[in-house]
Motif scaffolding. Structure first.
Motif, mmCIF file in Angstrom:
data_model
loop_
_atom_site.group_PDB
_atom_site.id
_atom_site.type_symbol
_atom_site.label_atom_id
_atom_site.label_comp_id
_atom_site.label_asym_id
_atom_site.label_seq_id
_atom_site.Cartn_x
_atom_site.Cartn_y
_atom_site.Cartn_z
ATOM 1 N N LEU A 54 0.807 -1.219 0.000
ATOM 2 C CA LEU A 54 0.000 0.000 0.000
ATOM 3 C C LEU A 54 0.842 1.272 0.000
ATOM 4 C CD1 LEU A 54 -2.855 -1.047 2.448
ATOM 5 C CD2 LEU A 54 -3.023 -0.721 -0.029
ATOM 6 N N ARG A 55 2.149 1.136 0.177
ATOM 7 C CA ARG A 55 3.020 2.305 0.209
ATOM 8 C C ARG A 55 3.955 2.368 -0.988
ATOM 9 N NH1 ARG A 55 5.591 3.584 5.874
ATOM 10 N NH2 ARG A 55 3.419 4.276 6.118
ATOM 11 N N HIS A 56 4.449 1.239 -1.429
ATOM 12 C CA HIS A 56 5.455 1.209 -2.487
ATOM 13 C C HIS A 56 4.955 0.413 -3.686
ATOM 14 C CE1 HIS A 56 8.292 2.990 0.263
ATOM 15 N NE2 HIS A 56 8.140 1.991 1.117
ATOM 16 N N GLY A 290 -7.825 7.208 0.006
ATOM 17 C CA GLY A 290 -8.311 5.955 0.572
ATOM 18 C C GLY A 290 -9.038 5.111 -0.445
ATOM 19 N N LYS A 291 -9.880 5.744 -1.244
ATOM 20 C CA LYS A 291 -10.595 5.004 -2.281
ATOM 21 C C LYS A 291 -9.623 4.416 -3.293
ATOM 22 C CE LYS A 291 -14.238 5.446 -5.767
ATOM 23 N NZ LYS A 291 -15.243 6.340 -6.386
ATOM 24 N N THR A 292 -8.617 5.200 -3.693
ATOM 25 C CA THR A 292 -7.620 4.718 -4.648
ATOM 26 C C THR A 292 -6.854 3.530 -4.085
ATOM 27 O OG1 THR A 292 -7.382 6.912 -5.633
ATOM 28 C CG2 THR A 292 -5.577 5.363 -5.986
ATOM 29 N N LEU A 293 -6.514 3.584 -2.794
ATOM 30 C CA LEU A 293 -5.763 2.492 -2.173
ATOM 31 C C LEU A 293 -6.572 1.195 -2.159
ATOM 32 C CD1 LEU A 293 -4.083 4.368 0.803
ATOM 33 C CD2 LEU A 293 -2.899 3.260 -1.110
ATOM 34 N N THR A 294 -7.891 1.284 -2.029
ATOM 35 C CA THR A 294 -8.704 0.063 -2.044
ATOM 36 C C THR A 294 -8.747 -0.562 -3.430
ATOM 37 O OG1 THR A 294 -10.819 1.187 -2.510
ATOM 38 C CG2 THR A 294 -10.169 0.940 -0.191
ATOM 39 N N GLN A 295 -8.364 0.204 -4.445
ATOM 40 C CA GLN A 295 -8.363 -0.301 -5.819
ATOM 41 C C GLN A 295 -6.964 -0.738 -6.275
ATOM 42 O OE1 GLN A 295 -9.795 3.237 -7.689
ATOM 43 N NE2 GLN A 295 -11.957 2.825 -7.245
ATOM 44 N N LYS A 297 -3.671 -2.873 -6.725
ATOM 45 C CA LYS A 297 -3.232 -4.264 -6.741
ATOM 46 C C LYS A 297 -1.936 -4.393 -5.952
ATOM 47 C CE LYS A 297 -6.022 -6.260 -9.970
ATOM 48 N NZ LYS A 297 -6.729 -7.550 -9.840
ATOM 49 N N ILE A 298 -1.923 -5.310 -5.001
ATOM 50 C CA ILE A 298 -0.731 -5.461 -4.156
ATOM 51 C C ILE A 298 -0.385 -6.936 -3.985
ATOM 52 C CG2 ILE A 298 -1.153 -3.314 -2.892
ATOM 53 C CD1 ILE A 298 -2.144 -5.044 -0.546
ATOM 54 N N GLY A 299 0.869 -7.168 -3.627
ATOM 55 C CA GLY A 299 1.301 -8.481 -3.195
ATOM 56 C C GLY A 299 1.587 -9.468 -4.307
ATOM 57 N N ALA A 358 1.436 -9.426 0.708
ATOM 58 C CA ALA A 358 2.069 -8.115 0.572
ATOM 59 C C ALA A 358 2.622 -7.703 1.923
ATOM 60 C CB ALA A 358 1.069 -7.074 0.082
ATOM 61 N N ASN A 359 3.743 -7.004 1.941
ATOM 62 C CA ASN A 359 4.288 -6.500 3.194
ATOM 63 C C ASN A 359 3.303 -5.542 3.841
ATOM 64 O OD1 ASN A 359 6.582 -7.971 2.781
ATOM 65 N ND2 ASN A 359 7.962 -6.231 2.626
ATOM 66 N N ASP A 360 3.010 -5.772 5.128
ATOM 67 C CA ASP A 360 2.100 -4.882 5.838
ATOM 68 C C ASP A 360 2.846 -3.649 6.310
ATOM 69 O OD1 ASP A 360 3.550 -6.531 7.528
ATOM 70 O OD2 ASP A 360 2.085 -6.464 9.129
ATOM 71 N N LEU A 361 2.107 -2.697 6.854
ATOM 72 C CA LEU A 361 2.653 -1.417 7.305
ATOM 73 C C LEU A 361 2.439 -1.275 8.804
ATOM 74 C CD1 LEU A 361 1.198 0.856 4.461
ATOM 75 C CD2 LEU A 361 3.448 -0.237 4.534
ATOM 76 N N PRO A 362 3.122 -0.327 9.462
ATOM 77 C CA PRO A 362 2.883 -0.103 10.895
ATOM 78 C C PRO A 362 1.424 0.271 11.151
ATOM 79 C CG PRO A 362 4.859 1.048 10.165
ATOM 80 C CD PRO A 362 4.185 0.529 8.931
ATOM 81 N N PRO A 363 0.903 -0.029 12.337
ATOM 82 C CA PRO A 363 -0.501 0.274 12.627
ATOM 83 C C PRO A 363 -0.878 1.738 12.459
ATOM 84 C CG PRO A 363 0.405 -1.192 14.284
ATOM 85 C CD PRO A 363 1.554 -0.757 13.445
#
Length: 391
Positions: A54-56, A290-295, A297-299, A358-363
């Motif tokens: 979600l970040r990179h 936020g909406k863009t992040l839900t769309q 593709k990751i991992g 996919a690598n998760d992020l800090p809380p």
């Protein structure tokens, strides 16, 4: 009444900024903005750095067609094992296949694909990288993302070619949760209400009298944009930063204390309708992110939130029913019976990252906060009922 240009300009200067900042966190609220909100040595629990999260973004171009020059004759018995292997092909997560209990129904019924007489090259490449044929597919690029080897894909193709008898779609009922989530005899998370109330008395009541009145609607207006951090913060992060600034206590994110206080404060607003204000510019921009992040593709599996919870909502991944993105946030934090643990919404998003490999992020990641905002706004109008209970 008529106004001249000078008067109109004065009205714009005095009034418009007030409305623009109406949804932001007031700067008068004490917040600790220097110290960590979680363990300082946070490190992603995974090793999928070769794939987007979600970040990179890690660019993984669509493959070209892999030429298959002769009929594939491999090991169908191994192929049958691979289609059910959760760490490998796991085709039954989305497709109906014989000899499988609770297959998914996101993809087509493959139980008689061998009768279709499809070319081996098409079968192989659809498994290797379905994006070649459908750029918007939800099917993972099994070969291109190094989940299956070339020989393993050939084994699966050999198995699929043996399937000629259709298996009917299993009859399933949409799951209903008959558990009263506010009954302490049914929902263990209800016991955290007492812990949260005690923590409130210990850390908050000196400044905040009559919490039943003062916080009767606060939770349904969160999360908010915090200018001092230049990000959205939810109740969990607010508790951590406000408690540290005012009483010097550490209620770190996802700790028992943080979850208990979050449950207590949200529970005070139970029955109120979610009404997050997005009128200010910063909140609106975060909502779009936020909406863009839900769309996105990751991992390694190349999944987006919307692949499961929009495009295929109402369908099944094996035994799991896929809900819509709406009305997810109104019962968090929630007790997950299958995990025997209470999760906040960020923990749920982290878990989805893991499911997509996919690598998760800090809380306290800004990306999670933007997604929380989007999910909350999608639930505007629904009534809060915390703590929740689910599988």
């Amino acid at each position: 009444m008529q106004y001249n240009k000078s008067q109109l300009l004065l009205i714009y200067i005095l009034i418009i900024p007030l409305s623009v900042k109406a949804a932001e966190m007031p700067s008068s609220v004490p917040l600790d903005i220097k110290n960590a909100t979680t363990i300082t040595s946070w490190k992603s629990s995974n090793t999928w750095s070769n794939y987007s999260n979600l970040r990179h973004t890690v660019k993984k171009p669509v493959s070209v067609i892999q030429p298959i020059t002769s009929s594939i004759k491999a090991n169908p018995a191994n192929g049958k094992k691979l289609v059910a292997n959760r760490k490998k092909g796991n085709c039954v997560a989305c497709h109906i296949l014989p000899d499988v209990s609770q297959p998914g129904n996101i993809g087509m019924n493959l139980s008689f694909i061998g009768a279709w007489n499809l070319p081996d090259q098409l079968l192989f490449n659809y498994i290797y990288d379905a994006r070649i044929y459908n750029p918007n597919t939800v099917m993972p690029p099994w070969g291109a993302h190094n989940i299956l080897t070339t020989d393993e894909i050939k084994d699966i193709v050999s198995y699929l070619k043996t399937l000629t008898i259709p298996v009917p779609l299993p009859q399933r009922r949409i799951p209903t949760n008959n558990v009263d989530n506010l009954d302490e005899f049914e929902n263990p998370a209800m016991f955290e209400l007492e812990t949260g109330a005690d923590l409130f008395i210990e850390s908050c009541q000196k400044c905040h009298k009559n919490p039943e009145d003062k916080f009767a609607k606060w939770a349904v207006t969160m999360p908010k944009f915090e200018p001092r951090l230049n990000k959205i913060i939810g109740i969990e992060e607010f508790i951590t930063r406000h408690a540290k600034a005012t009483t010097n206590v550490k209620y770190l994110l996802q700790s028992e204390e943080n979850l208990a206080l979050t449950i207590y404060l949200r529970n005070l607003a139970n029955g109120q309708k979610i009404a997050v204000d997005t009128s200010d510019t910063n909140t609106n921009l975060a909502l779009k992110r936020g909406k863009t992040l839900t769309q996105r593709k990751i991992g390694q599996l190349n999944f987006a939130c919307t692949d499961c919870h929009k495009k295929n909502s109402g369908k099944w991944i094996r035994g799991q029913y896929l809900k819509k993105l709406t009305n997810i946030i109104d019962h968090y934090p929630t007790y997950r019976s299958g995990k025997d643990a209470i999760w906040d919404i960020n923990k749920r998003i982290q878990w989805c990252n893991l499911a997509a490999r996919a690598n998760d992020l800090p809380p306290d990641a800004a990306e999670y906060a933007d997604i929380e905002l989007y999910l909350t706004v999608e639930s505007n109008g629904s009534e809060l009922s915390v703590p929740g209970f689910g599988p």
